[in-house]
Structures are given as C-alpha cells and as structure tokens.
Design an enzyme around this catalytic site. Sequence first.
Site, PDB file in Angstrom:
ATOM      1  N   HIS A 145      -1.046  18.598   4.180  1.00  0.00           N
ATOM      2  CA  HIS A 145      -1.599  19.278   3.010  1.00  0.00           C
ATOM      3  C   HIS A 145      -1.005  20.689   2.966  1.00  0.00           C
ATOM      4  O   HIS A 145      -1.224  21.483   3.888  1.00  0.00           O
ATOM      5  CB  HIS A 145      -3.118  19.424   3.135  1.00  0.00           C
ATOM      6  CG  HIS A 145      -3.907  18.242   2.710  1.00  0.00           C
ATOM      7  ND1 HIS A 145      -3.954  17.083   3.436  1.00  0.00           N
ATOM      8  CD2 HIS A 145      -4.695  18.045   1.613  1.00  0.00           C
ATOM      9  CE1 HIS A 145      -4.754  16.219   2.814  1.00  0.00           C
ATOM     10  NE2 HIS A 145      -5.211  16.770   1.713  1.00  0.00           N
ATOM     11  N   HIS A 204      -2.458   9.161  -1.232  1.00  0.00           N
ATOM     12  CA  HIS A 204      -3.271  10.327  -0.863  1.00  0.00           C
ATOM     13  C   HIS A 204      -4.704  10.102  -1.331  1.00  0.00           C
ATOM     14  O   HIS A 204      -5.094  10.493  -2.431  1.00  0.00           O
ATOM     15  CB  HIS A 204      -2.694  11.598  -1.500  1.00  0.00           C
ATOM     16  CG  HIS A 204      -3.280  12.865  -0.957  1.00  0.00           C
ATOM     17  ND1 HIS A 204      -2.524  13.806  -0.282  1.00  0.00           N
ATOM     18  CD2 HIS A 204      -4.541  13.356  -0.973  1.00  0.00           C
ATOM     19  CE1 HIS A 204      -3.308  14.815   0.081  1.00  0.00           C
ATOM     20  NE2 HIS A 204      -4.537  14.558  -0.337  1.00  0.00           N
ATOM     21  N   GLU A 250      -1.330  23.563  -1.949  1.00  0.00           N
ATOM     22  CA  GLU A 250      -2.404  23.102  -2.842  1.00  0.00           C
ATOM     23  C   GLU A 250      -3.169  24.282  -3.417  1.00  0.00           C
ATOM     24  O   GLU A 250      -3.612  24.237  -4.566  1.00  0.00           O
ATOM     25  CB  GLU A 250      -3.371  22.199  -2.075  1.00  0.00           C
ATOM     26  CG  GLU A 250      -4.557  21.712  -2.902  1.00  0.00           C
ATOM     27  CD  GLU A 250      -5.567  20.889  -2.110  1.00  0.00           C
ATOM     28  OE1 GLU A 250      -6.437  20.281  -2.745  1.00  0.00           O
ATOM     29  OE2 GLU A 250      -5.489  20.864  -0.865  1.00  0.00           O
TER      30      GLU A 250
END
Length: 335
Positions: free
Chosen positions: A197, A12, A200
Amino acid sequence: MNFKKLPKIELHCHLDGSLRVDTILDIAKKDNIPLPSYNKKELINYVSIMDDCNSLDEYLNKFFIPNKVMQTKENLKRIAFELLEDVAADNVKYIEVRFAPLLHVEKGLNIEEIIESVLEGIKEAEKLYDIKGNLILGCMRNMDIPSAFEVVKKGSKFIGKGVVAIDLCAGEEPHFPGKYIEVLKLAKECGYRITIHAGEAGVGENVLEAITLLNAERIGHGIYIKNCAEAYKLVKEKNIPLEVCPTSNLHTKAFESYETHPFMDFLKDGIKVTINTDNMTVSNTTITKELEMLNKFCGLSIEDYKILYLNAVEASFASPETKEILKSYANEITA
C-alpha cells in the site's frame, strides 16, 4: 453495457472490509458480541461509508466492528467462504484476498490457525463455484516492526498452499518504506511476492521507495504518483501494476469525483492499472459497480476493460496454469 456478465479479477480486496452485514449480526448474536445496534439499517452506518468521509483514518474506523466478529476459526472460515461466494456471483473468476492475521488474535488464536482458517474458507468456495482464490498477508504499519517479522515468518509455511504475497497496510506516513527494509528482505527470501500500500494518502514518494527499497512488484492504490514525477517514471519504466480502487479513493478524499480520478490518464499513458474494490462493505461496492461508475463518468469502453482485465491477469500472483485459464475468459469480453 452489461458489466455484470463480464469476467472479472479482483487483486485488492480486504477481508475485514468485505463482510456481509447479516453475518456480522448473526455472529454477534451467536457469540454474545456487543454491537452499537442490532438493527441492520442502523448497523450499516457503523461499517459502511454512507454519506461522507473526511480522511483515510476516518475510513479505517469502519473496520473496528467487523474485526470483533473475526476472532474464531469457525467465523474466519465462514467469512472467507462468503466473500468468495459473493464475488463469484459478480462473475469474478479470480481473487486475491488480503488480511492482517494479527487483527484476529483477541480470543487466543495463533497466526497459523488464523491463516489456516481463512484458507479453508477459500478452498471450500473454490469447490462450489467457478472461482480461484489466493491469500495476501498484511503487516500493519500501526504495529511494531517485530510484529511484521512474526507475520512473515509464521505465514511462510503456507506459501504454495494458498498464501502468495505479503503487504504493508493501515495508515500511510511519509517515507514509511525505510522502516521495513529488513522485513521485506526476509519476505522475499521466504518466497513471498510483494505488494505494498503506497501513494494512497498523498505521498507519491512512498511509491518510489516501496519499489526501490522494498522490491514491490505491485502497488496498492499508487494514485499519488501523479504528484511525483520520479515515481511515475519508475512505475511506467518497470511496468509496475497499480491496484486502483476508485470508490475507496473518493471515500478517503484522495479525489473529489470519478471525473477527477487519474485512472483514465494512467490507462491512456500505458500505466498497468487494474480496477478493484478495496473494501466491498466499507465502500458499499462491487467490481461491477466500479466499472459502471467508470463507464458513466470516465467513458470506460469495452476495449478499455479488456486491457484492464488482461492487465489483472498478468499482474496477478496466480500460478501459470491459472493465468492461462484466466486469459481464456478474455474472449467473453464483448459489448
């Protein structure tokens, strides 16, 4: 413990968050691109988190200047090459670089030219260093849905030629996966692997929906599954790897300290976690620095690291042949 000498894998890492500051200055001068300062020490404050950052949105502002110097084929190739050169020096053996092609069209490049330029930089570095690289294409959640379809369609010709996966990135709103069901359905049909994603910025339910609605095989960050029992259970049951980026999470205020980061709890509970940088320049970090911080504040041991390394091998979108090579490096993981 000398983490620098150990083999590493990076799953990542954003290209536009990992430029050399010297390169930004060099390209800006060459291409007459205005900068707030041409003094390196001053410019660092515009592209890196130096002292404090209050949110993910504030963190994302650090990408504005780097993207200004990433608008030509020559510059994209150079920046991709230098990223692999830098991580190879940190003993990274395999990296999956991610970037959003549509951020690089300001000077007239098309998506195919943009992807091709980055792949050229990766391949050039592979010839010179003991490293393998692949590319993940990002669709920006702050752009419209047709733009995501465009990236998926035009990037598909590079699958098997260095492009391995598709991603959804940028700011995170609750329940965003529902908007992208058809986009990711097409991506899967084209042959992309899928990493998203999610979880987060405080919304654990997004991880659940990324897996159930978008067929995510990996999750970028995913740390807020700690607040969503259903998401946590699904990640564990399906053995979904998490691309954890501890320093970045501290910078975006997801957590206040390394000690309070849930990474070690996940690892001990059998969640398939991997350790990554997210953005080497924005977060002023490397994989070695991440491991050193986790060792210092969370008691990360060499045995823990071996698990993390093998998790990353298995979670990677590398070819079976490359995975076998990467597995062989695990023998070098000793204190």
